[in-house]
Write a protein that holds these residues in place. Structure first.
Motif: not given
Length: 230
Positions: A75-103
Motif C-alpha cells: 500500500v503506497r502513498a506518494f504524498e503525505d498521508m498521516p494515517k499511513l505513517k501511524e500504522l505499525s506491524i501487527g495492526d489490523c487495517v481496512l484499506i479502500v483504494g485504487r489498484p496500480r501497477e509498477f514493474s
C-alpha cells in the motif's frame, strides 16, 4: 466531472491473492484502469482488510505491506498521508483504494485507511468472500489499442493520490453518525436488526446503511443483522 465519476465507483471486497493474480488493464481516455480477476470481475477500486506485516518509507513514497492470509500487497502513498505513517506491524487495517501497477507489481494507492481493533473482522471478511465467490471464467487477452498492461510513471501516481485524498474527505463526511450510533446501541452481540435501525432513525437510513456497507464501515454479519467495524 471526472472526480464525480470516480466517486460513484464501488470499492469491491476482494482477497489480496486474487488481486495479485489478476491482470492489470490500462484503458484509454477518462475510463478507469482496472485489475481483471479470474472470475471476470473488473476491479478499479478495492476494499481490503489485512494485517500490517512491514512498514517503510522508500524514496518518494510511504508504504506498508498488508497480508490477509491469501497474499501480501504493498500500500503506497506518494504524498503525505498521516494515517499511513501511524500504522505499525501487527495492526489490523481496512484499506479502500485504487489498484496500480509498477514493474509488473500490483499495489494499492490508498484513499481510506482505518485501523480495526477487533481482528475477528479478518475472519468475517474471509467468510463473506467465500459466500460470494464466483466461478472462474476464461479471460481474453488484452487487445492493443483498447487495453494494455500499464507501467505508470511516478508523476501519474502522484496525481491520482491527490484525487484520492479529496475522495477520502468526501466519503468520510457522508457518514451518518446517528445511524452508526443506533447500530451500536441495538447490537447486543449478534448484530443490530436492519429494519429496527431504520425504524428508530428515519426512512432515509436505508441509503445511509448501504453506503456504510459499501465503504466497509458496517458489515452484515448475518441476513438482516448489522455490526459496526471497530
Amino acid at each position: 466531472m471526472a472526480n464525480e465519476v470516480q466517486k460513484r465507483q464501488t470499492a469491491l471486497k476482494v482477497n489480496i491473492g486474487n488481486l495479485l493474480n489478476g491482470t492489470y488493464i490500462k484503458q484509454d481516455g477518462m475510463l478507469p484502469n482496472y485489475v481483471l480477476l479470474s472470475d471476470g470481475s473488473k476491479v478499479s477500486r478495492v476494499n481490503l482488510i489485512g494485517v500490517v506485516v512491514s512498514v517503510g518509507e522508500d524514496t518518494g513514497f510511504q508504504s506498508v505491506f498488508i497480508d490477509d492470509g491469501s497474499g501480501k500487497i504493498s500500500v503506497r502513498a506518494f504524498e503525505d498521508m498521516p494515517k499511513l505513517k501511524e500504522l505499525s506491524i501487527g495492526d489490523c487495517v481496512l484499506i479502500v483504494g485504487r489498484p496500480r501497477e509498477f514493474s509488473n507489481e500490483i499495489y494499492v494507492l490508498p484513499e481510506i485507511i482505518k485501523k480495526i481493533v477487533n481482528k475477528q473482522w479478518l475472519e468475517v471478511r474471509k467468510i463473506e468472500l467465500e459466500k460470494n465467490k464466483l466461478p472462474e471464467v476464461e479471460i481474453p487477452s488484452a487487445k492493443s489499442g483498447s487495453a494494455q498492461v500499464q507501467t505508470p510513471s511516478k508523476t501519474s501516481e502522484q496525481v491520482n493520490d491527490s484525487q484520492a485524498v479529496v475522495e477520502e474527505e468526501f466519503i468520510d463526511s457522508s457518514i451518518n453518525n446517528d445511524v452508526v450510533k443506533k447500530i451500536k446501541e441495538l447490537d447486543q452481540g449478534q448484530g443490530a436488526d436492519f429494519d429496527e435501525v431504520i425504524k428508530q432513525t428515519s426512512p432515509d437510513a436505508e441509503k445511509t446503511i448501504l453506503s456504510l456497507m459499501k465503504n466497509g464501515d458496517v458489515f452484515e454479519v448475518s441476513p438482516g443483522k448489522l455490526k459496526v467495524l471497530e
